[in-house]
Design a protein around this motif. Sequence first.
Motif, PDB file in Angstrom:
ATOM      1  N   GLY A 127       1.000  -0.455  -0.112  1.00 12.68           N
ATOM      2  CA  GLY A 127       0.280   0.173   0.011  1.00 12.68           C
ATOM      3  C   GLY A 127       0.957   0.993  -0.274  1.00 12.68           C
ATOM      4  O   GLY A 127       2.068   1.804  -0.586  1.00 12.68           O
ATOM      5  N   TYR A 128       0.150   2.553   0.355  1.00 12.23           N
ATOM      6  CA  TYR A 128       1.107   3.466  -0.008  1.00 12.23           C
ATOM      7  C   TYR A 128       1.312   4.061   1.995  1.00 12.23           C
ATOM      8  O   TYR A 128       0.135   4.480   2.603  1.00 12.23           O
ATOM      9  CB  TYR A 128      -0.302   4.564  -0.523  1.00 12.23           C
ATOM     10  N   GLY A 129       2.511   3.674   2.796  1.00 14.14           N
ATOM     11  CA  GLY A 129       2.935   4.337   4.058  1.00 14.14           C
ATOM     12  C   GLY A 129       1.500   3.510   4.664  1.00 14.14           C
ATOM     13  O   GLY A 129       1.691   2.153   4.980  1.00 14.14           O
ATOM     14  N   ASN A 145      -3.059   0.177   3.750  1.00 16.17           N
ATOM     15  CA  ASN A 145      -2.548  -1.053   2.720  1.00 16.17           C
ATOM     16  C   ASN A 145      -3.904  -0.729   1.812  1.00 16.17           C
ATOM     17  O   ASN A 145      -5.263  -0.827   2.115  1.00 16.17           O
ATOM     18  CB  ASN A 145      -2.751  -1.726   4.450  1.00 16.17           C
ATOM     19  N   VAL A 146      -3.217  -1.595   0.696  1.00 11.01           N
ATOM     20  CA  VAL A 146      -4.394  -1.732  -0.526  1.00 11.01           C
ATOM     21  C   VAL A 146      -4.422  -3.169  -0.485  1.00 11.01           C
ATOM     22  O   VAL A 146      -5.049  -3.283  -0.215  1.00 11.01           O
ATOM     23  CB  VAL A 146      -3.664  -0.531  -1.649  1.00 11.01           C
ATOM     24  N   LEU A 147      -3.545  -3.376  -0.932  1.00  5.05           N
ATOM     25  CA  LEU A 147      -3.627  -5.542  -1.609  1.00  5.05           C
ATOM     26  C   LEU A 147      -3.469  -5.968  -0.242  1.00  5.05           C
ATOM     27  O   LEU A 147      -2.862  -5.681   0.862  1.00  5.05           O
ATOM     28  CB  LEU A 147      -2.169  -5.566  -2.395  1.00  5.05           C
ATOM     29  N   GLY A 154     -11.550  -5.132 -12.770  1.00  8.40           N
ATOM     30  CA  GLY A 154     -11.920  -4.720 -11.705  1.00  8.40           C
ATOM     31  C   GLY A 154     -12.245  -3.012 -11.432  1.00  8.40           C
ATOM     32  O   GLY A 154     -11.587  -2.502 -12.367  1.00  8.40           O
ATOM     33  N   PRO A 155     -12.985  -2.776 -10.333  1.00  2.70           N
ATOM     34  CA  PRO A 155     -13.891  -1.392 -10.569  1.00  2.70           C
ATOM     35  C   PRO A 155     -12.246  -0.253 -10.433  1.00  2.70           C
ATOM     36  O   PRO A 155     -11.463  -0.809  -9.611  1.00  2.70           O
ATOM     37  CB  PRO A 155     -14.682  -1.518 -10.428  1.00  2.70           C
ATOM     38  N   ASN A 156     -12.203   1.219 -10.787  1.00  4.98           N
ATOM     39  CA  ASN A 156     -11.890   1.695 -10.262  1.00  4.98           C
ATOM     40  C   ASN A 156     -11.618   1.963  -9.127  1.00  4.98           C
ATOM     41  O   ASN A 156     -12.181   1.428  -7.696  1.00  4.98           O
ATOM     42  CB  ASN A 156     -11.910   2.992 -11.008  1.00  4.98           C
ATOM     43  N   GLY A 157      -9.796   1.771  -8.928  1.00  2.00           N
ATOM     44  CA  GLY A 157      -9.926   1.663  -7.329  1.00  2.00           C
ATOM     45  C   GLY A 157      -9.879   0.322  -6.690  1.00  2.00           C
ATOM     46  O   GLY A 157      -9.181   0.219  -5.056  1.00  2.00           O
ATOM     47  N   ALA A 158      -9.908  -0.237  -7.531  1.00  2.00           N
ATOM     48  CA  ALA A 158      -9.575  -2.267  -6.506  1.00  2.00           C
ATOM     49  C   ALA A 158      -8.016  -2.465  -6.286  1.00  2.00           C
ATOM     50  O   ALA A 158      -8.347  -3.281  -5.504  1.00  2.00           O
ATOM     51  CB  ALA A 158     -10.328  -2.984  -7.945  1.00  2.00           C
ATOM     52  N   GLY A 159      -7.419  -1.506  -6.487  1.00  2.00           N
ATOM     53  CA  GLY A 159      -6.153  -1.923  -6.539  1.00  2.00           C
ATOM     54  C   GLY A 159      -5.120  -2.557  -7.387  1.00  2.00           C
ATOM     55  O   GLY A 159      -4.004  -3.248  -7.674  1.00  2.00           O
ATOM     56  N   LYS A 160      -5.637  -2.158  -9.009  1.00  2.00           N
ATOM     57  CA  LYS A 160      -4.873  -3.197  -9.967  1.00  2.00           C
ATOM     58  C   LYS A 160      -3.402  -2.728 -10.102  1.00  2.00           C
ATOM     59  O   LYS A 160      -2.696  -2.982 -10.145  1.00  2.00           O
ATOM     60  CB  LYS A 160      -6.124  -2.993 -11.439  1.00  2.00           C
ATOM     61  N   THR A 161      -3.325  -1.311 -10.142  1.00  2.00           N
ATOM     62  CA  THR A 161      -2.592  -0.488 -10.520  1.00  2.00           C
ATOM     63  C   THR A 161      -1.194  -1.095  -9.251  1.00  2.00           C
ATOM     64  O   THR A 161      -0.179  -0.788  -9.546  1.00  2.00           O
ATOM     65  CB  THR A 161      -2.744   1.201 -10.546  1.00  2.00           C
ATOM     66  N   THR A 162      -1.654  -0.681  -7.729  1.00  2.00           N
ATOM     67  CA  THR A 162      -1.444  -0.587  -7.235  1.00  2.00           C
ATOM     68  C   THR A 162       0.040  -2.167  -7.168  1.00  2.00           C
ATOM     69  O   THR A 162       0.765  -2.348  -7.158  1.00  2.00           O
ATOM     70  CB  THR A 162      -1.975  -1.004  -5.763  1.00  2.00           C
ATOM     71  N   LEU A 163      -1.145  -2.926  -7.612  1.00  2.00           N
ATOM     72  CA  LEU A 163      -0.558  -4.356  -7.711  1.00  2.00           C
ATOM     73  C   LEU A 163       0.903  -5.095  -8.360  1.00  2.00           C
ATOM     74  O   LEU A 163       1.481  -4.817  -8.279  1.00  2.00           O
ATOM     75  CB  LEU A 163      -2.010  -5.688  -7.845  1.00  2.00           C
ATOM     76  N   ASP A 209      -0.572  -2.064 -18.042  1.00  2.00           N
ATOM     77  CA  ASP A 209      -1.900  -0.783 -17.415  1.00  2.00           C
ATOM     78  C   ASP A 209      -2.482  -0.740 -17.673  1.00  2.00           C
ATOM     79  O   ASP A 209      -2.371   0.592 -18.414  1.00  2.00           O
ATOM     80  CB  ASP A 209      -1.190  -0.375 -16.089  1.00  2.00           C
ATOM     81  N   GLU A 210      -4.301  -0.680 -18.348  1.00  2.00           N
ATOM     82  CA  GLU A 210      -5.544   0.333 -18.709  1.00  2.00           C
ATOM     83  C   GLU A 210      -4.544   0.729 -20.540  1.00  2.00           C
ATOM     84  O   GLU A 210      -4.643   1.948 -20.050  1.00  2.00           O
ATOM     85  CB  GLU A 210      -6.020   0.890 -17.389  1.00  2.00           C
ATOM     86  N   PRO A 211      -4.325  -0.203 -20.417  1.00  2.00           N
ATOM     87  CA  PRO A 211      -4.072   0.576 -22.093  1.00  2.00           C
ATOM     88  C   PRO A 211      -5.360   1.238 -22.996  1.00  2.00           C
ATOM     89  O   PRO A 211      -5.227   2.701 -23.430  1.00  2.00           O
ATOM     90  CB  PRO A 211      -3.430  -0.132 -23.155  1.00  2.00           C
TER      91      PRO A 211
HETATM   92  N1  LIG Z   1      -0.059   7.711  -4.199  1.00  2.00           N
HETATM   93  C1  LIG Z   1      -1.426   6.513  -3.841  1.00  2.00           C
HETATM   94  N2  LIG Z   1      -1.318   7.421  -2.275  1.00  2.00           N
HETATM   95  C2  LIG Z   1      -2.484   7.120  -1.225  1.00  2.00           C
HETATM   96  N3  LIG Z   1      -3.429   6.000  -1.938  1.00  2.00           N
HETATM   97  C3  LIG Z   1      -3.138   5.422  -3.542  1.00  2.00           C
HETATM   98  C4  LIG Z   1      -2.055   6.376  -4.255  1.00  2.00           C
HETATM   99  N4  LIG Z   1      -2.481   5.632  -5.419  1.00  2.00           N
HETATM  100  C5  LIG Z   1      -3.886   5.053  -5.071  1.00  2.00           C
HETATM  101  N5  LIG Z   1      -4.113   5.108  -3.735  1.00  2.00           N
HETATM  102  C6  LIG Z   1      -5.428   4.006  -3.614  1.00  2.00           C
HETATM  103  O1  LIG Z   1      -5.239   2.831  -3.764  1.00  2.00           O
HETATM  104  C7  LIG Z   1      -6.876   2.191  -3.807  1.00  2.00           C
HETATM  105  C8  LIG Z   1      -6.390   1.291  -5.407  1.00  2.00           C
HETATM  106  O2  LIG Z   1      -5.995   1.960  -5.905  1.00  2.00           O
HETATM  107  P1  LIG Z   1      -5.260   1.471  -8.030  1.00  2.00           P
HETATM  108  O3  LIG Z   1      -4.500   0.443  -7.232  1.00  2.00           O
HETATM  109  O4  LIG Z   1      -4.633   3.184  -8.646  1.00  2.00           O
HETATM  110  O5  LIG Z   1      -6.302   1.422  -8.696  1.00  2.00           O
HETATM  111  P2  LIG Z   1      -7.481   0.647 -10.031  1.00  2.00           P
HETATM  112  O6  LIG Z   1      -5.881   0.697 -11.064  1.00  2.00           O
HETATM  113  O7  LIG Z   1      -7.966  -0.507  -9.376  1.00  2.00           O
HETATM  114  O8  LIG Z   1      -7.924   1.651 -10.272  1.00  2.00           O
HETATM  115  C9  LIG Z   1      -7.496   3.189  -4.022  1.00  2.00           C
HETATM  116  O9  LIG Z   1      -8.353   3.612  -3.075  1.00  2.00           O
HETATM  117  C10 LIG Z   1      -6.558   4.800  -4.493  1.00  2.00           C
HETATM  118  O10 LIG Z   1      -7.164   5.320  -4.164  1.00  2.00           O
END
Ligand SMILES: Nc1ncnc2c1ncn2[C@@H]1O[C@H](COP(=O)(O)OP(=O)(O)O)[C@@H](O)[C@H]1O
Lengths: 290, 233
Positions: free
Chosen positions: B10-12, B15-17, B34-43, B159-161
């Motif tokens: 996660g970010y600090g 936790n996201v994943l 998965g929907p927006n904000g699901a954590g795909k980019t974070t993964l 990532d989401e091309p």
């Molecule tokens: N740089 C960041 N700092 C803090 N939280 C973040 C950051 N980037 C994304 N998030 C949070 O992490 C969660 C997952 O985001 P993200 O992985 O971008 O989702 P997705 O790619 O599935 O749309 C969201 O709730 C988002 O608000």
Amino acid sequence: MLELILQALFSGVLQGGSYALIALGLALVFGTMKVINLAHGELVLLAAYIAYTVESSLGVNPVFAIPLALLIVCAAAVLVYFLVDLIRQDRELNSLLLTYGIAIILTNAIQLIWSADIRSTGSAWFQEPVVIGPLYSMRSELVFFVVSLALMTGLWWWLSRSWYGRAVRAVSSQRDAAKLMGVNPRKTELVSFIVASILASFAGVALFSYGVIQPSYGHVLTVKAFIITVLAGMGSIPGVLVGALLLGVTEALTVTLASSALQELAGMCLFLLVLFVMPNGLFGAAGRRG
Amino acid sequence: MLEVDNIRAGYGAINVLWDVSLSAAAGQMTTIIGPNGAGKTTLLRSIMGLLPLTQGDIRLHGRSIRGTAPWDMSGLGVAMIPEGRMIFKDMTIEENLLMGAFPKQHRAAARQKCEQAYAMFPCLQERWNLLAGMLSGGESQMLAMARGLMSDPELLIIDEPSLGLAPVVVNELFGVLGRLKAEGRTIILVEQNTQKAVGVADQVHLMQSGKIALSQPAAEVSLEHLHDLYFAH
Ligand SMILES: Nc1ncnc2c1ncn2[C@@H]1O[C@H](COP(=O)(O)OP(=O)(O)O)[C@@H](O)[C@H]1O
Ligand SMILES: [Mg+2]
């Protein structure tokens, strides 16, 4: 009167060359590291004092001080880099405090070593007047203007044609994407600090060769470099060059037409005026800042 | 080829994943929807080492790559194509491409790779000297793809091309994805365009609120069931 103004324009342009070198260093480090190095002017001044020491103790032309200046200024810059790198939180803000502190220490160290007296070159070869039509300059001004242009060309070549120069721009443009391309941003940060201090070394020796130096001048140089960088809109080398020439000319005109006491004020007025009319700087595209 | 084993990141303090596991088999297209904000980019960022793991492990060819710096990933044959916004806007198209070949071992072949990229994306060739910031959304995405291919990666993470692109451009893009797959590359694709994504995929994972909600071979996926899950929250 017209001749006076032409002469001021000419002198201002020549002065602008060194200003551009100083500002490019500041902009380069800001680009990669997002750190405004408030000790940058002091590093330039350090090079100027090294030139003074080499000239006065060995009795040679100050250009021979360049290798030594490069060595010491680069070493000092690397030290500044590692200190800034120690900052773990809010680096953009905390680095201002840190580099400001380093600037004060450097100013005082310079004063301790070289005293507060005003210094200038004694090189007859450099002080020789060169007359081009109605325009007058010292040989040192012309020599270092050409050197500045050559260095800027070199910098342009490095930033656009070399692998590492491009990596520096990539880190400035999109830090995370640059990492994904295989660039370790900490290395490029260090490299940008070193390149900035190479430019600073030449600028410092130039300033000593055609002007007067004193310990408090470092701070003034940092402010000038900051003004130019913001004027140029944190952008390109040509932008910084134009900003530097503009500042040089503004200062020279002020000295000629009003008083040298107003020189710094004129620079500040130029700064406010340009930002008032063009908030993104002279060359900053709208919405592409920050 | 790649195994994500029970990771948290996660970010600090946020936790996201939450205990995410999945694997990508060699030569296959693994799709994460998965929907927006699901954590795909974070993964994806965690896989690339842009974010540290707080739990679990990631293995490439059976060897742990946990803690590997992002700039060392291309040496392992892994490249990520981030969203098109992450091109170098202040650099020309060709300079963007060359950055894709920055690691020393790729520099010698960089020119040749540029020509291949231009052959694959003709829209980039005519404007090789244009600043990338001047490109449209679709062209930026193509540039990001071309740049990611410069290091000839074995594993490609995308990532989401299709994000924010016009339907015609989306079709073109999936054409390119199909070709990449046919070349035998291993691909992990994150997409919001469920129908198209499932169409090209071998394996489908649905991600919701930082967890994997469903993992199925693409052939067994029922779009209706997927939609039900998608909107269940
Ligand atoms: N740089 C960041 N700092 C803090 N939280 C973040 C950051 N980037 C994304 N998030 C949070 O992490 C969660 C997952 O985001 P993200 O992985 O971008 O989702 P997705 O790619 O599935 O749309 C969201 O709730 C988002 O608000
Ligand atoms: Mg995303």
